[in-house]
Write a protein that holds these residues in place. Sequence first.
Motif, mmCIF file in Angstrom:
data_model
loop_
_atom_site.group_PDB
_atom_site.id
_atom_site.type_symbol
_atom_site.label_atom_id
_atom_site.label_comp_id
_atom_site.label_asym_id
_atom_site.label_seq_id
_atom_site.Cartn_x
_atom_site.Cartn_y
_atom_site.Cartn_z
ATOM 1 N N VAL A 1 -2.337 92.364 7.598
ATOM 2 C CA VAL A 1 -3.060 91.959 8.299
ATOM 3 C C VAL A 1 -4.487 91.186 7.778
ATOM 4 C CG1 VAL A 1 -4.476 91.222 10.843
ATOM 5 C CG2 VAL A 1 -2.117 92.848 10.842
ATOM 6 N N LEU A 2 -4.766 91.650 6.917
ATOM 7 C CA LEU A 2 -6.342 92.036 5.698
ATOM 8 C C LEU A 2 -6.850 90.943 5.392
ATOM 9 C CD1 LEU A 2 -9.404 93.060 5.736
ATOM 10 C CD2 LEU A 2 -8.293 94.651 3.845
ATOM 11 N N GLY A 3 -6.906 89.588 5.477
ATOM 12 C CA GLY A 3 -7.067 88.673 3.791
ATOM 13 C C GLY A 3 -6.303 87.840 4.470
ATOM 14 N N GLY A 4 -5.126 87.921 5.594
ATOM 15 C CA GLY A 4 -4.437 86.706 6.260
ATOM 16 C C GLY A 4 -5.233 85.497 7.370
ATOM 17 N N ALA A 5 -5.960 86.813 8.107
ATOM 18 C CA ALA A 5 -6.546 86.210 8.977
ATOM 19 C C ALA A 5 -7.853 85.040 8.670
ATOM 20 C CB ALA A 5 -7.157 86.971 10.717
ATOM 21 N N THR A 6 -8.480 85.058 6.942
ATOM 22 C CA THR A 6 -9.220 84.566 6.678
ATOM 23 C C THR A 6 -8.586 82.802 6.159
ATOM 24 O OG1 THR A 6 -10.222 86.471 6.120
ATOM 25 C CG2 THR A 6 -11.299 84.753 4.867
ATOM 26 N N CYS A 7 -7.584 83.959 5.717
ATOM 27 C CA CYS A 7 -6.675 82.472 4.865
ATOM 28 C C CYS A 7 -6.242 81.401 6.705
ATOM 29 C CB CYS A 7 -5.069 82.985 4.804
ATOM 30 S SG CYS A 7 -5.042 83.811 2.833
ATOM 31 N N MET A 8 -6.064 82.095 7.364
ATOM 32 C CA MET A 8 -5.782 80.729 8.592
ATOM 33 C C MET A 8 -7.287 79.865 8.487
ATOM 34 S SD MET A 8 -3.505 82.405 11.192
ATOM 35 C CE MET A 8 -3.561 81.204 12.025
ATOM 36 N N LEU A 9 -8.249 81.025 8.325
ATOM 37 C CA LEU A 9 -9.397 80.308 9.066
ATOM 38 C C LEU A 9 -9.588 79.154 8.077
ATOM 39 C CD1 LEU A 9 -12.277 80.065 11.346
ATOM 40 C CD2 LEU A 9 -13.070 81.604 9.450
ATOM 41 N N LEU A 10 -9.174 79.223 6.615
ATOM 42 C CA LEU A 10 -9.522 78.413 5.734
ATOM 43 C C LEU A 10 -8.927 77.080 6.107
ATOM 44 C CD1 LEU A 10 -10.015 80.512 2.483
ATOM 45 C CD2 LEU A 10 -12.093 79.009 3.818
ATOM 46 N N ILE A 11 -7.665 77.219 6.488
ATOM 47 C CA ILE A 11 -6.803 76.492 6.495
ATOM 48 C C ILE A 11 -6.820 75.424 7.507
ATOM 49 C CG2 ILE A 11 -4.545 75.817 7.198
ATOM 50 C CD1 ILE A 11 -3.227 78.367 5.572
ATOM 51 N N LEU A 12 -7.820 76.356 8.613
ATOM 52 C CA LEU A 12 -7.910 75.547 10.126
ATOM 53 C C LEU A 12 -8.723 74.409 9.628
ATOM 54 C CD1 LEU A 12 -7.011 78.087 12.985
ATOM 55 C CD2 LEU A 12 -5.905 76.146 12.271
ATOM 56 N N THR A 13 -10.106 75.009 9.170
ATOM 57 C CA THR A 13 -11.256 73.798 8.893
ATOM 58 C C THR A 13 -10.999 73.042 7.602
ATOM 59 O OG1 THR A 13 -12.052 76.221 7.712
ATOM 60 C CG2 THR A 13 -12.376 75.557 10.075
ATOM 61 N N LEU A 14 -10.485 73.557 6.512
ATOM 62 C CA LEU A 14 -10.759 72.783 5.115
ATOM 63 C C LEU A 14 -9.154 71.889 4.416
ATOM 64 C CD1 LEU A 14 -11.553 75.613 2.968
ATOM 65 C CD2 LEU A 14 -13.178 73.351 4.301
ATOM 66 N N MET A 15 -8.438 72.267 5.562
ATOM 67 C CA MET A 15 -7.062 71.652 5.525
ATOM 68 C C MET A 15 -7.074 70.732 6.193
ATOM 69 S SD MET A 15 -6.136 72.516 1.900
ATOM 70 C CE MET A 15 -4.837 72.045 1.935
ATOM 71 N N ALA A 16 -6.947 70.824 7.985
ATOM 72 C CA ALA A 16 -6.292 70.583 8.743
ATOM 73 C C ALA A 16 -6.981 70.416 9.826
ATOM 74 C CB ALA A 16 -5.807 72.126 9.707
ATOM 75 N N GLY A 17 -8.701 70.330 9.688
ATOM 76 C CA GLY A 17 -9.279 69.304 9.995
ATOM 77 C C GLY A 17 -9.612 69.978 11.252
ATOM 78 N N PHE A 18 -9.692 71.445 11.774
ATOM 79 C CA PHE A 18 -10.752 72.056 12.611
ATOM 80 C C PHE A 18 -12.144 72.353 12.892
ATOM 81 C CE2 PHE A 18 -5.730 72.713 13.667
ATOM 82 C CZ PHE A 18 -5.966 72.530 15.004
ATOM 83 N N ASP A 19 -12.632 71.989 13.456
ATOM 84 C CA ASP A 19 -13.675 72.721 13.961
ATOM 85 C C ASP A 19 -14.302 74.155 13.534
ATOM 86 O OD1 ASP A 19 -13.942 72.528 16.435
ATOM 87 O OD2 ASP A 19 -15.284 71.563 16.496
ATOM 88 N N LEU A 20 -14.483 74.797 13.577
ATOM 89 C CA LEU A 20 -15.147 76.201 13.788
ATOM 90 C C LEU A 20 -14.892 76.934 15.149
ATOM 91 C CD1 LEU A 20 -15.760 78.587 12.853
ATOM 92 C CD2 LEU A 20 -17.731 78.741 13.077
ATOM 93 N N PRO A 21 -15.203 76.383 16.355
ATOM 94 C CA PRO A 21 -14.985 77.089 17.550
ATOM 95 C C PRO A 21 -13.304 77.312 17.725
ATOM 96 C CG PRO A 21 -17.104 75.891 18.005
ATOM 97 C CD PRO A 21 -16.437 75.439 16.413
ATOM 98 N N ARG A 22 -12.837 75.502 17.934
ATOM 99 C CA ARG A 22 -11.392 75.309 17.984
ATOM 100 C C ARG A 22 -10.690 76.000 17.278
ATOM 101 N NH1 ARG A 22 -8.869 69.661 19.923
ATOM 102 N NH2 ARG A 22 -9.845 69.124 17.759
ATOM 103 N N ALA A 23 -10.964 76.606 16.077
ATOM 104 C CA ALA A 23 -10.638 76.743 14.715
ATOM 105 C C ALA A 23 -10.316 78.965 15.016
ATOM 106 C CB ALA A 23 -10.749 76.918 13.548
#
Length: 259
Positions: free
Chosen positions: A156-178
């Motif tokens: 798990v370690l590091g994977g959730a950080t990857c998801m946060l980066l993809i959601l915000t920087l790639m998919a365009g989510f803001d922090l609360p929805r991400a």
Amino acid sequence: MLLGYDAVDLLLALGAGFACGFLNTAASSGSVVTLPIMIFLGLDAATANATNRLPVLIGALSGALDFARRKAMPWRLAFRIAVPTTLGSLIGAGLAEIVPRRDMGMVVTAAVLFAALLLFKNIKKAVEQGQLKEVQLGPRELLLFFAAGIWLGFIVLGGATCMLLILTLMAGFDLPRANAVRAAALVPVTLVAMLVFAAHGDINWVLGGILSVGSIAGGVMGARLSLSANAKRYVFVLLVLAISAELVQLAWHYIFSAI
């Protein structure tokens, strides 16, 4: 003694579970707390990696339910992201069963260093990312979520950080929805991996259960922080503190203990 652990160990496990649920929901990298605590309490790295799925699952579930209760959960988007990520998690968990148990300690170390690299390279930008006009969930983004799922299933370690980066920087989510979508997606992702590890008898259910009790409260508190006006101010600081503490722990374990 209760459940095979003394009072200090129980409090330590409960605190680690709270930190795991809180960090995973408000930011990411909650496993930087639980993995070393479980190893300190006597589990080998492979068993700790498997057992860690329990507090992660319970914390994600409690956080997702709190997001939903506050009507801040975009369920359709969460489902679209959960599908490729969960498929990847199944593959990652299978890979974790292949890696020799004696090598999992080095895998944990590599994951922490990877999480630190992601943190100091991109996370601040991700935390400050505003919502784009339209969320992007094309083949590129879905493939990235599949890859993140493999990592989440493996460790798990590091994977959730990857998801946060993809959601915000790639998919365009803001922090609360991400954070809301990530919490919802982590439920099936973690459940699938946990079933794989449970089938091989790798989970310490007693310690995992103790950690999960603390993770419930942590997940709820993390969801509330994510929706607060001060979320961006605190999330980056929380990530820095969590990963820096783990780097210190690793240095102590692999460097100073060898001197």
